[in-house]
Write an enzyme that holds these catalytic residues in place. Structure first.
Site, mmCIF file in Angstrom:
data_model
loop_
_atom_site.group_PDB
_atom_site.id
_atom_site.type_symbol
_atom_site.label_atom_id
_atom_site.label_comp_id
_atom_site.label_asym_id
_atom_site.label_seq_id
_atom_site.Cartn_x
_atom_site.Cartn_y
_atom_site.Cartn_z
ATOM 1 N N LYS A 113 36.603 39.253 40.804
ATOM 2 C CA LYS A 113 35.564 38.229 40.677
ATOM 3 C C LYS A 113 35.250 37.551 42.012
ATOM 4 O O LYS A 113 34.168 37.021 42.201
ATOM 5 C CB LYS A 113 35.965 37.204 39.626
ATOM 6 C CG LYS A 113 35.943 37.825 38.239
ATOM 7 C CD LYS A 113 36.108 36.844 37.126
ATOM 8 C CE LYS A 113 35.942 37.526 35.791
ATOM 9 N NZ LYS A 113 37.035 38.508 35.503
HETATM 10 C C1 LIG Z 1 36.945 39.574 34.658
HETATM 11 C C2 LIG Z 1 37.860 40.710 34.808
HETATM 12 C C3 LIG Z 1 37.602 41.958 34.193
HETATM 13 C C4 LIG Z 1 36.411 42.195 33.290
HETATM 14 O O1 LIG Z 1 35.192 42.230 33.979
HETATM 15 P P1 LIG Z 1 33.802 42.054 33.202
HETATM 16 O O2 LIG Z 1 32.779 41.934 34.251
HETATM 17 O O3 LIG Z 1 33.943 40.776 32.396
HETATM 18 O O4 LIG Z 1 33.614 43.248 32.332
HETATM 19 C C5 LIG Z 1 38.486 42.999 34.432
HETATM 20 N N1 LIG Z 1 39.591 42.823 35.185
HETATM 21 C C6 LIG Z 1 39.880 41.640 35.787
HETATM 22 C C7 LIG Z 1 41.105 41.514 36.588
HETATM 23 C C8 LIG Z 1 39.024 40.558 35.624
HETATM 24 O O5 LIG Z 1 39.321 39.373 36.221
#
Ligand SMILES: *Cc1c(COP(=O)(O)O)cnc(C)c1O
Length: 467
Positions: A113
């Protein structure tokens, strides 16, 4: 480039006009009126670009109301070796010929993120300064999103962050990551309750429209369009890293929750990147896997708590953007489908011509369990000597199931194992390695406010700290 709502009820807006907002005014998601398409020549020229050059090349097509020189400065300031630990930003690790890991978790909070959120912090600061305006971001987190938002917004002018988390429910590492921030514009609120209480408070405050307007309350949730845009970039980066020429195809396996990451892959494919398959990997919360297998989208009444917690969702908030494309960008159809979903129901596309298009768009899926994660973490450690986290393990497990001869498979690494020590210990019987600057962060002084699960108390706290 203009932006519309997937439900068709919003006047076209520009990139900066939708940047700070959440849902479109009619309750839909914002989406670009079209996807820019790179020509063969343009794609050829992009092959040797650095991450920063690629990011500028991709993002400027969407953010065309920001002057090019300003956007370039924002991108250059965001994607640095100081913030992402190398100039690669998202380095590719080759495990064996045709099998790769795309490292998306080298930002400040060790999860993917950061890649989008760091850009968002700089975009917000830029737009707010231009408009001489301010924003107070209110959010709820059970871990990853909140810390990524705080590290992106810390020290930014015009921005304050009020982040609610369930007291004592995050891992000591996650708690330390957030609560050790001493920046005066970051407010950690430890709520006496569970994550759902935090979310309910955010909803209650946001539904008080007078309060929301008066105190300039905003959000940075996963439906933010700019976040999706920033994520498109690394699909290009990885594609060029694992191919020799633009005639080759590559498949991607994506650990998925709210469908933001893989939605960016879909957009990259629509922009002309030769992606063969986009593989949606879920954990036990398999609402997306069910759709891609059967055509039925059935949000769940309950979320299961798993050892890949950042993928624990009962409905996938970005999914509506993909369905909009699937139904030929007809908002009337989207409205009809989400009338069911918003009323707590489901929809079934299996007997419609739309469902066949899922494969045309390259989508396949699979799911994974706690036992699968442990097994995959062990397998990767034994066979390739790499330690992966639980979310990445979900992606690798499903990716390997869908691997084809002669098509490189890129598995997205969405967090570092250091964030999920407990499961690593269970799988491997040892501690995951931690970046040197994070050793002992649990011992740093922490700054947070403990509060009852009470929306009025949170409102009073916001008023006191925003003047
Ligand atoms: C948020 C997150 C996901 C999922 O991603 P999306 O965009 O919500 O599908 C997968 N792995 C980690 C470590 C995350 O923080």
């Amino acid at each position: 480039m203009k932006y519309l709502s997937t439900r068709g009820g919003m006047q076209p807006k520009t990139f900066t006009e939708i940047l700070l907002g959440g849902l479109a005014t009619d309750g839909g998601l914002t989406i670009s009126e079209a996807y820019p398409r790179f020509s063969k020549e343009e794609l050829a020229a992009m092959r040797d670009m650095s991450y920063r050059e690629l990011a500028f090349e991709v993002i400027r097509r969407f953010a065309d109301d920001i002057p090019a020189a300003d956007l370039r400065a924002i991108v250059d300031k965001t994607y640095t070796a100081e913030i992402f630990r190398s100039d690669e930003i998202t380095p590719v690790k080759t495990l064996e010929p045709g099998l790769h890991l795309l490292g998306l978790s080298y930002g400040p909070t060790l999860a993917f993120k950061d890649v989008a959120m760091q850009l968002l912090g700089n975009l917000f600061e830029y737009v707010l300064a231009k408009e001489n305006s301010e924003i107070n971001i209110l959010g709820a987190t059970s871990g990853d999103t909140g810390s990524a938002a705080e590290y992106a917004m810390r020290g930014k002018r015009g921005i304050k962050v009020f982040m609610l988390s369930p007291q004592g429910k995050m891992s000591p590492f996650q708690t330390a990551q957030m609560f050790s921030l001493q920046d005066p514009n970051i407010f950690n609120i430890a709520v006496k309750g569970v994550f759902d209480d935090c979310q309910d408070i955010v909803k209650a405050v946001s539904n008080d429209l007078d309060f929301k307007a008066k105190h300039k309350i905003g959000a940075v949730n996963s439906i933010n369009w700019a976040r999706v845009t920033a994520q498109v970039v690394y699909y290009f980066k990885a594609y060029f890293a694992v191919t020799q020429s633009n005639d080759e195809e590559v498949s991607f396996s994506v650990p998925s929750g709210n469908f933001g990451n893989v939605c960016a892959g879909h957009i990259a494919r629509q922009m002309g990147l030769p992606i063969k398959k986009l593989i949606v990997a879920t954990n036990e919360n398999d609402v997306l896997d069910e759709f891609f297998r059967t055509g039925v989208y059935r949000p769940r009444p309950q979320t299961e708590h798993t050892s890949s917690p950042s993928m624990d969702i009962s409905k996938a908030s970005n999914f509506e953007r993909f369905v909009y494309d699937l139904v030929g960008r007809d908002p009337a159809v989207v409205n009809e489908l989400w009338k069911e979903v918003d009323a707590g129901g489901s929809f079934d596309l299996s007997k419609t011509p739309y469902f066949a298009r899922v494969r045309e768009f390259g989508f396949e899926s699979g799911s994974s369990s706690h036992a699968n994660r442990l097994e995959t973490i062990r397998h990767m450690h034994q066979k390739y000597g790499v330690m992966i986290d639980t979310h990445t393990a979900d992606g690798v497990k499903v990716g390997l199931e869908h691997r084809e001869a002669n098509v490189p498979m890129v598995c997205l690494e969405t967090a570092l194992p250091a964030k999920f020590e407990e499961t690593i210990r269970e799988a491997l019987g040892c501690e995951p390695e931690r970046p040197a600057d994070m050793v002992g962060i649990e011992n740093l002084p922490q700054r947070f406010e403990v509060m009852a699960a009470d929306a009025e108390a949170v409102k009073r706290f916001i008023v006191q700290h925003t003047g």
